[in-house]
Design an enzyme around this catalytic site. Structure first.
Site, short mmCIF file in Angstrom:
data_model
loop_
_atom_site.label_atom_id
_atom_site.label_comp_id
_atom_site.label_asym_id
_atom_site.label_seq_id
_atom_site.Cartn_x
_atom_site.Cartn_y
_atom_site.Cartn_z
CD GLU A 150 72.84 50.74 39.75
OE1 GLU A 150 72.33 51.53 38.94
OE2 GLU A 150 72.69 50.85 40.99
CD GLU A 233 71.29 57.57 37.66
OE1 GLU A 233 70.79 56.58 38.23
OE2 GLU A 233 72.36 58.08 38.03
#
Length: 374
Positions: A150, A233
């Site tokens: 990621e 987020e």
């Protein structure tokens, strides 16, 4: 937990809610509210907007527009020393079996001639969040489950939160300087690029970040780009946060990966010796590999290639990025052991599964040059 919950969603284990405004995989012709935990919709016939409320049971709703989305309801919160509540985002590619319409992803890194994207955000005050752009890669053309790599681009960090791992340096990409973090969340490796101040819009080459990650030994050109995503987020608050525009284009026509040469290229080979020490038991084994520079000049960045005997599969590794395709193994240095001085040694190891009797590999090449055994 983040990826495991997404996997449950992909398996169809979601609970229906009276708040659901759109079914998974629907299409938004006008503004569409999504309150389902993992609900999603298609915009522009090309991208997927997803709610992806994986870290809290509290309600979260987003409003999908033709150009992006806005967080309209967010009741949950998480401690700032832990994981966020969610990752509402818009993506191109494949995410837990949900693929955007007409996508050419997954695509092997070596076959990418260009990968560009643009993103615009609207921010709010009084909340704790990051504006995050995710790039996902895996050794296989994976369309479901957890990817092994990621890449996170933090365009705005608000509050006492930080990326996974620790700082390993800085780099210049997309015309800016980024602080680079590296670590693992237990399910996948993460390299994060953190902006020094908030960026509200960015038009950039995704491939530049992929190449920088590759140059750090975290992936190889044989890996696959599976998806690129942009969103938020949130830890605490965040109503009003919005992606106001998003685009992504990944073009093929690059150079397909080819096996390394069996003879050293001019100026590109290495004088080397390899010591391979293994310990095996019924259905498993471990191996310690020591690579010694027997030449007169330093080796800066190394790739070790060899083949494992039939029945052996690498499961996890340390001090190197190790990938396997069939019997062929490629081990690349990580940041701290990329340079080997004359007479110096770099070491790495791994664990694997074993089917049948054990035997060790017999030949190795480093940066295209054959190595002796020590």
């Amino acid at each position: 937990m983040k990826r495991q919950l997404r996997a449950l969603a992909a398996a169809g284990l979601l609970v229906a809610s009276s708040l659901v405004a759109v079914a998974l995989g629907g299409s938004a012709s006008a503004d569409t509210q999504i309150c389902e935990q993992y609900g999603s919709t298609v915009i522009q016939g090309r991208y997927v907007v997803q709610n992806n409320r994986w870290g809290t049971t509290a309600q979260q709703c987003i409003n999908a527009t033709n150009n992006g989305f806005e967080i309209t309801t967010l009741n949950g919160s998480s401690p700032t020393n832990g994981a966020p509540t969610a990752y509402p985002s818009v993506f191109f590619g494949c995410h837990y079996t949900n693929c955007s319409p007409g996508t050419n992803l997954p695509i092997q890194v070596s076959q990418i001639s260009s990968a560009t994207s643009s993103i615009s955000y609207r921010y709010v005050s009084g909340a704790t969040y990051n504006a995050s752009y995710d790039i996902w890669l895996d050794p296989s053309p994976k369309r479901d489950g957890v990817n092994q790599m990621e890449i996170m681009i933090w365009l705005n960090r608000q509050g006492p939160i930080q990326p996974i791992g620790s700082v390993v340096g800085t780099t210049n990409l997309a015309g800016r300087t980024w602080e680079v973090w590296r670590g693992s969340n237990g399910s996948n490796n993460v390299i994060s690029y953190v902006a020094s101040s908030a960026i509200s819009s960015l038009n950039f080459s995704v491939l530049d970040f992929i190449n920088d990650t590759r140059n750090r030994g975290a992936i190889t050109n044989s890996w696959y780009l599976t998806s690129i995503q942009a969103g938020f987020e949130p830890w605490q608050g965040g109503v009003g946060l919005a992606v106001t525009s998003f685009s992504a284009n990944v073009n093929g026509g690059g150079n397909p990966t080819t096996p390394p040469p069996t003879t050293p290229p001019p100026g590109g080979g290495a004088s080397c010796a390899v010591k391979y020490t293994a310990n095996s038991w019924g259905n498993g084994f471990t191996a310690d590999v020591q690579v010694t520079n027997t030449g007169s000049s330093a080796i800066n960045g190394w790739t070790l290639n060899y083949s494992l005997p039939s029945g052996q599969t690498v499961t996890n590794a340390w001090n190197a990025t190790v990938s396997q395709s069939g019997s062929a193994v490629t081990a690349r240095n990580v940041g701290h052991n990329g340079s080997i001085a004359p007479g110096g040694t770099a070491s790495f190891g791994y664990q694997g599964t074993l089917n049948g009797s054990y035997s060790s590999p017999t030949s190795f090449s480093l940066n295209g040059a054959n190595c002796s055994r020590s």
